[in-house]
Write a protein that holds these residues in place. Structure first.
Motif, PDB file in Angstrom:
ATOM      1  N   ASP A  25       0.828  -1.200   0.000  1.00  0.00           N
ATOM      2  CA  ASP A  25       0.000   0.000   0.000  1.00  0.00           C
ATOM      3  C   ASP A  25       0.868   1.259   0.000  1.00  0.00           C
ATOM      4  O   ASP A  25       0.609   2.206  -0.758  1.00  0.00           O
ATOM      5  CB  ASP A  25      -0.924  -0.008   1.215  1.00  0.00           C
ATOM      6  CG  ASP A  25      -1.860   1.193   1.239  1.00  0.00           C
ATOM      7  OD1 ASP A  25      -2.552   1.427   0.223  1.00  0.00           O
ATOM      8  OD2 ASP A  25      -1.901   1.884   2.283  1.00  0.00           O
ATOM      9  N   LEU A  26       1.904   1.282   0.825  1.00  0.00           N
ATOM     10  CA  LEU A  26       2.785   2.446   0.883  1.00  0.00           C
ATOM     11  C   LEU A  26       3.558   2.634  -0.416  1.00  0.00           C
ATOM     12  O   LEU A  26       3.764   3.765  -0.872  1.00  0.00           O
ATOM     13  CB  LEU A  26       3.758   2.325   2.061  1.00  0.00           C
ATOM     14  CG  LEU A  26       3.145   2.571   3.432  1.00  0.00           C
ATOM     15  CD1 LEU A  26       4.109   2.135   4.523  1.00  0.00           C
ATOM     16  CD2 LEU A  26       2.770   4.038   3.594  1.00  0.00           C
ATOM     17  N   GLU A  27       3.997   1.528  -1.027  1.00  0.00           N
ATOM     18  CA  GLU A  27       4.707   1.634  -2.304  1.00  0.00           C
ATOM     19  C   GLU A  27       3.791   2.206  -3.383  1.00  0.00           C
ATOM     20  O   GLU A  27       4.217   3.022  -4.198  1.00  0.00           O
ATOM     21  CB  GLU A  27       5.251   0.269  -2.722  1.00  0.00           C
ATOM     22  CG  GLU A  27       6.434  -0.169  -1.886  1.00  0.00           C
ATOM     23  CD  GLU A  27       6.883  -1.595  -2.157  1.00  0.00           C
ATOM     24  OE1 GLU A  27       6.067  -2.402  -2.685  1.00  0.00           O
ATOM     25  OE2 GLU A  27       8.031  -1.924  -1.815  1.00  0.00           O
ATOM     26  N   GLU A  28       2.521   1.799  -3.358  1.00  0.00           N
ATOM     27  CA  GLU A  28       1.558   2.343  -4.316  1.00  0.00           C
ATOM     28  C   GLU A  28       1.297   3.823  -4.032  1.00  0.00           C
ATOM     29  O   GLU A  28       1.263   4.639  -4.959  1.00  0.00           O
ATOM     30  CB  GLU A  28       0.248   1.567  -4.238  1.00  0.00           C
ATOM     31  CG  GLU A  28      -0.768   2.007  -5.270  1.00  0.00           C
ATOM     32  CD  GLU A  28      -2.042   1.194  -5.211  1.00  0.00           C
ATOM     33  OE1 GLU A  28      -3.114   1.766  -5.449  1.00  0.00           O
ATOM     34  OE2 GLU A  28      -1.959  -0.016  -4.913  1.00  0.00           O
ATOM     35  N   LYS A  29       1.143   4.178  -2.758  1.00  0.00           N
ATOM     36  CA  LYS A  29       0.917   5.578  -2.402  1.00  0.00           C
ATOM     37  C   LYS A  29       2.090   6.451  -2.817  1.00  0.00           C
ATOM     38  O   LYS A  29       1.914   7.583  -3.240  1.00  0.00           O
ATOM     39  CB  LYS A  29       0.682   5.716  -0.896  1.00  0.00           C
ATOM     40  CG  LYS A  29      -0.687   5.293  -0.461  1.00  0.00           C
ATOM     41  CD  LYS A  29      -0.869   5.482   1.031  1.00  0.00           C
ATOM     42  CE  LYS A  29      -2.255   5.029   1.445  1.00  0.00           C
ATOM     43  NZ  LYS A  29      -2.480   5.148   2.881  1.00  0.00           N
TER      44      LYS A  29
END
Length: 71
Positions: A25-29
């Motif tokens: 999720d953080l990598e996508e954000k």
């Protein structure tokens, strides 16, 4: 009825699934983040990756193959 070791394994796997999901999720954000958000996101990513490294090390110290528990 589940045994304590089964409960423990399910608990560990649930935690690992959550950690991996949070990393994704953080990598996508980060892909869509503004440059001023990078440091915050990178700090959180570093923390999750560090936590996984600690868990891997602890598993090896306890003679547990990290791969068997999803690390």
């Amino acid at each position: 009825m589940t045994t304590y070791s089964q409960q423990l394994e399910e608990f560990i796997q649930d935690v690992l699934i959550t950690v991996h999901a949070n990393i994704r999720d953080l990598e996508e954000k980060r892909t869509f983040a503004d440059p001023e958000e990078y440091d915050y996101i990178d700090g959180r990513l570093f923390s999750y990756v560090e936590m996984l490294a600690i868990l891997q090390s602890s598993a090896r110290d306890a003679r547990i193959d990290p791969k068997t528990i999803g690390l």
